[in-house]
Design a protein around this motif. Structure first.
Motif, mmCIF file in Angstrom:
data_model
loop_
_atom_site.group_PDB
_atom_site.id
_atom_site.type_symbol
_atom_site.label_atom_id
_atom_site.label_comp_id
_atom_site.label_asym_id
_atom_site.label_seq_id
_atom_site.Cartn_x
_atom_site.Cartn_y
_atom_site.Cartn_z
ATOM 1 N N GLU A 139 41.714 44.966 29.543
ATOM 2 C CA GLU A 139 41.016 44.559 30.619
ATOM 3 C C GLU A 139 40.731 46.209 31.383
ATOM 4 O O GLU A 139 39.972 46.566 31.803
ATOM 5 N N ARG A 140 42.094 46.793 31.397
ATOM 6 C CA ARG A 140 42.096 48.115 31.947
ATOM 7 C C ARG A 140 41.223 49.227 31.109
ATOM 8 O O ARG A 140 40.386 49.886 31.624
ATOM 9 N N HIS A 141 41.288 48.811 29.701
ATOM 10 C CA HIS A 141 40.404 49.882 28.990
ATOM 11 C C HIS A 141 38.690 49.698 29.158
ATOM 12 O O HIS A 141 38.010 50.346 29.320
ATOM 13 N N MET A 142 38.590 48.346 29.316
ATOM 14 C CA MET A 142 36.980 47.988 29.455
ATOM 15 C C MET A 142 36.714 48.193 30.885
ATOM 16 O O MET A 142 35.442 48.336 31.072
ATOM 17 N N TYR A 143 37.337 48.265 31.698
ATOM 18 C CA TYR A 143 37.097 48.344 33.239
ATOM 19 C C TYR A 143 37.815 49.547 33.790
ATOM 20 O O TYR A 143 38.595 49.431 34.487
ATOM 21 N N PRO A 144 37.547 50.683 33.283
ATOM 22 C CA PRO A 144 38.386 51.975 33.661
ATOM 23 C C PRO A 144 38.083 52.553 35.171
ATOM 24 O O PRO A 144 38.615 53.446 35.453
ATOM 25 N N MET A 145 36.604 52.136 35.394
ATOM 26 C CA MET A 145 36.229 52.997 36.705
ATOM 27 C C MET A 145 36.605 52.236 37.953
ATOM 28 O O MET A 145 36.345 50.828 37.709
ATOM 29 N N ARG A 146 36.683 52.614 38.678
ATOM 30 C CA ARG A 146 36.966 51.945 40.414
ATOM 31 C C ARG A 146 35.712 52.420 41.345
ATOM 32 O O ARG A 146 35.524 53.530 41.299
ATOM 33 N N VAL A 147 35.179 51.538 41.736
ATOM 34 C CA VAL A 147 34.212 51.843 42.811
ATOM 35 C C VAL A 147 34.293 51.314 43.893
ATOM 36 O O VAL A 147 34.862 50.058 44.270
ATOM 37 N N THR A 148 34.282 51.970 45.241
ATOM 38 C CA THR A 148 34.466 51.622 46.462
ATOM 39 C C THR A 148 33.283 51.199 47.164
ATOM 40 O O THR A 148 32.407 51.800 47.403
ATOM 41 N N VAL A 149 33.331 49.741 47.692
ATOM 42 C CA VAL A 149 32.151 49.326 48.288
ATOM 43 C C VAL A 149 32.356 48.715 49.717
ATOM 44 O O VAL A 149 33.698 48.349 50.037
ATOM 45 N N ARG A 150 31.387 48.598 50.626
ATOM 46 C CA ARG A 150 31.290 47.731 51.611
ATOM 47 C C ARG A 150 30.613 46.454 51.421
ATOM 48 O O ARG A 150 29.849 46.483 51.000
ATOM 49 N N LEU A 151 31.514 45.207 51.725
ATOM 50 C CA LEU A 151 30.738 43.900 51.776
ATOM 51 C C LEU A 151 30.658 43.154 52.771
ATOM 52 O O LEU A 151 31.656 43.278 53.735
ATOM 53 N N THR A 152 29.463 42.564 53.213
ATOM 54 C CA THR A 152 29.303 41.417 54.207
ATOM 55 C C THR A 152 30.207 40.607 53.885
ATOM 56 O O THR A 152 30.481 40.124 52.653
ATOM 57 N N PRO A 153 30.692 39.364 54.761
ATOM 58 C CA PRO A 153 31.512 38.367 54.522
ATOM 59 C C PRO A 153 30.726 37.602 53.558
ATOM 60 O O PRO A 153 31.429 36.944 52.453
ATOM 61 N N GLU A 154 29.270 37.167 53.575
ATOM 62 C CA GLU A 154 28.330 36.702 52.350
ATOM 63 C C GLU A 154 28.580 37.379 51.263
ATOM 64 O O GLU A 154 28.687 36.686 50.041
ATOM 65 N N GLY A 155 28.321 38.765 51.212
ATOM 66 C CA GLY A 155 28.631 39.507 49.869
ATOM 67 C C GLY A 155 30.077 39.443 49.296
ATOM 68 O O GLY A 155 30.189 39.342 48.013
ATOM 69 N N LEU A 156 31.192 39.213 50.252
ATOM 70 C CA LEU A 156 32.379 39.141 49.722
ATOM 71 C C LEU A 156 32.615 37.822 48.800
ATOM 72 O O LEU A 156 33.133 37.784 47.771
ATOM 73 N N GLY A 157 31.938 36.715 49.360
ATOM 74 C CA GLY A 157 32.035 35.450 48.646
ATOM 75 C C GLY A 157 31.243 35.462 47.328
ATOM 76 O O GLY A 157 31.794 34.886 46.274
ATOM 77 N N ARG A 158 29.846 36.188 47.531
ATOM 78 C CA ARG A 158 29.301 36.157 46.354
ATOM 79 C C ARG A 158 29.518 37.017 45.097
ATOM 80 O O ARG A 158 29.519 37.017 43.969
ATOM 81 N N ALA A 159 30.442 38.048 45.685
ATOM 82 C CA ALA A 159 31.056 38.973 44.627
ATOM 83 C C ALA A 159 31.956 38.516 43.844
ATOM 84 O O ALA A 159 32.083 38.566 42.375
ATOM 85 N N ARG A 160 32.754 37.346 44.364
ATOM 86 C CA ARG A 160 33.750 36.612 43.583
ATOM 87 C C ARG A 160 33.378 35.630 42.543
ATOM 88 O O ARG A 160 33.775 35.575 41.386
ATOM 89 N N VAL A 161 31.897 35.288 42.620
ATOM 90 C CA VAL A 161 31.240 34.487 41.641
ATOM 91 C C VAL A 161 30.343 35.324 40.606
ATOM 92 O O VAL A 161 30.173 35.223 39.416
ATOM 93 N N LEU A 162 29.593 36.405 41.137
ATOM 94 C CA LEU A 162 28.635 37.056 40.486
ATOM 95 C C LEU A 162 29.175 38.324 39.513
ATOM 96 O O LEU A 162 28.542 38.743 38.806
#
Length: 319
Positions: free
Chosen positions: A229-252
């Motif tokens: 998993e670390r090899h397949m996801y080596p990049m980190r992205v910093t984002v800001r999320l609305t409360p709705e975006g936080l919930g949708r991010a967990r699913v999408l």
């Protein structure tokens, strides 16, 4: 509690043969003195437990003694049939064996547990493959499994992810079923993992091998999965999320991103988080699914690409 422990002690002796009081105490997580008392209780109830003296001694059951499965609790009987896994067993070439085993267990169960086990099979079903994906074709799985069972080297022709074909002689240590996909853990020059559906040919050799004494399949798989998993996801992205975006991010955004968001709670109108991604291209597509509920903060080049993409999209809809 004691009745359950006595049954466990009896089944340990029945399945493993001679065991010392210390070994039994370690398995049952009790004191040696408790084991002595439990063995006496079994003997008093008619179970033929014998003690052999000397350095190689221990407790054992008289030869030929077997107990029926009348000591199973309802939950334990249920678990036997929930763990049947008829689909994977059939892929391993053991479908008929599992069916015959379940029939024998049913015959040994008392009537009340027999009917309960039947209800489990009627009301629970395991479908291992993920959504929108059928089971993979694994024509050589039974051959590979035979090599694993008999601890024999296996010669395979294998297609890598790059579509390059290679031949390997490997020492098969175990098979893992992950989300409907079979993986072979084997030793060549070192420990490697192979997706069984990519095996093009497999031949079991007459040569045996010694398993590494400290190898544990479950521990190896846990470590390998984390590294993968670390090899397949080596990049980190910093984002800001609305409360709705936080919930949708967990699913999408998938399982890996969802894990990174575990325990995160909204901190007002916007919440800043860091999520793992496969690449800038993947991030651009995945984050676009959250629309105006996400803002990319870093890295700067990804933020610039998002802005350019949004401008180009707006141009399409502008007269």
């Amino acid at each position: 509690m004691r009745a359950s422990r006595l049954l466990s002690l009896l089944l340990l002796l029945q399945s493993r043969g001679r065991m010392t009081a210390r070994q039994l105490a370690d398995e049952l997580e009790v004191s040696v003195r408790t084991v002595y008392r439990d063995v006496e209780a079994l003997g008093a109830s008619g179970v033929p437990v014998y003690a052999d003296r000397g350095p190689a001694g221990g407790y054992r059951l008289v030869d030929g003694y077997r107990t029926r499965l009348t000591g199973l609790s309802a939950e334990e009987a249920d678990s036997l049939f929930l763990a049947g896994l008829p689909g994977p067993a059939a892929e391993l070439g053991l479908g008929a064996v599992v069916a015959a085993t379940q029939l024998k267990v049913l015959a040994a169960l008392p009537p009340e547990l027999r009917s309960r086990a039947g209800r489990v099979r009627e009301r629970f079903h395991l479908d291992a493959p993920g959504w929108f994906r059928g089971a993979e074709d694994v024509p050589h799985l039974a051959v590979v499994a035979d090599a694993v069972w008999r601890q024999r080297r296996v010669r395979v022709r294998y297609r890598r992810w790059s579509d390059v074909e290679v031949s390997r002689t490997a020492e098969p240590l175990g098979l893992v079923l992950k989300a409907g996909l079979w993986y072979l853990v084997a030793r060549t020059d070192d420990l490697r993992t192979y997706r069984v559906s990519r095996v093009l040919e497999a031949t079991v050799l007459d040569e045996g091998f010694e398993r590494p004494p400290d190898f544990d399949l479950a521990d190896f798989w846990a470590g390998w999965s984390a590294r993968f998993e670390r090899h397949m996801y080596p990049m980190r992205v910093t984002v800001r999320l609305t409360p709705e975006g936080l919930g949708r991010a967990r699913v999408l955004l998938g399982l890996v991103a969802s894990r990174a968001l575990e325990g995160v709670t909204p901190e007002g109108a916007w919440t800043t988080v860091e999520i793992p991604v496969e690449s800038p291209d993947h991030a651009l597509v995945d984050l676009a699914r959250l629309g105006p509920d996400v803002e990319v903060v870093a890295p700067a080049d990804l933020r610039a690409r998002v802005i350019d993409t949004l401008r180009a999209t707006l141009a399409v809809y502008t007269p």
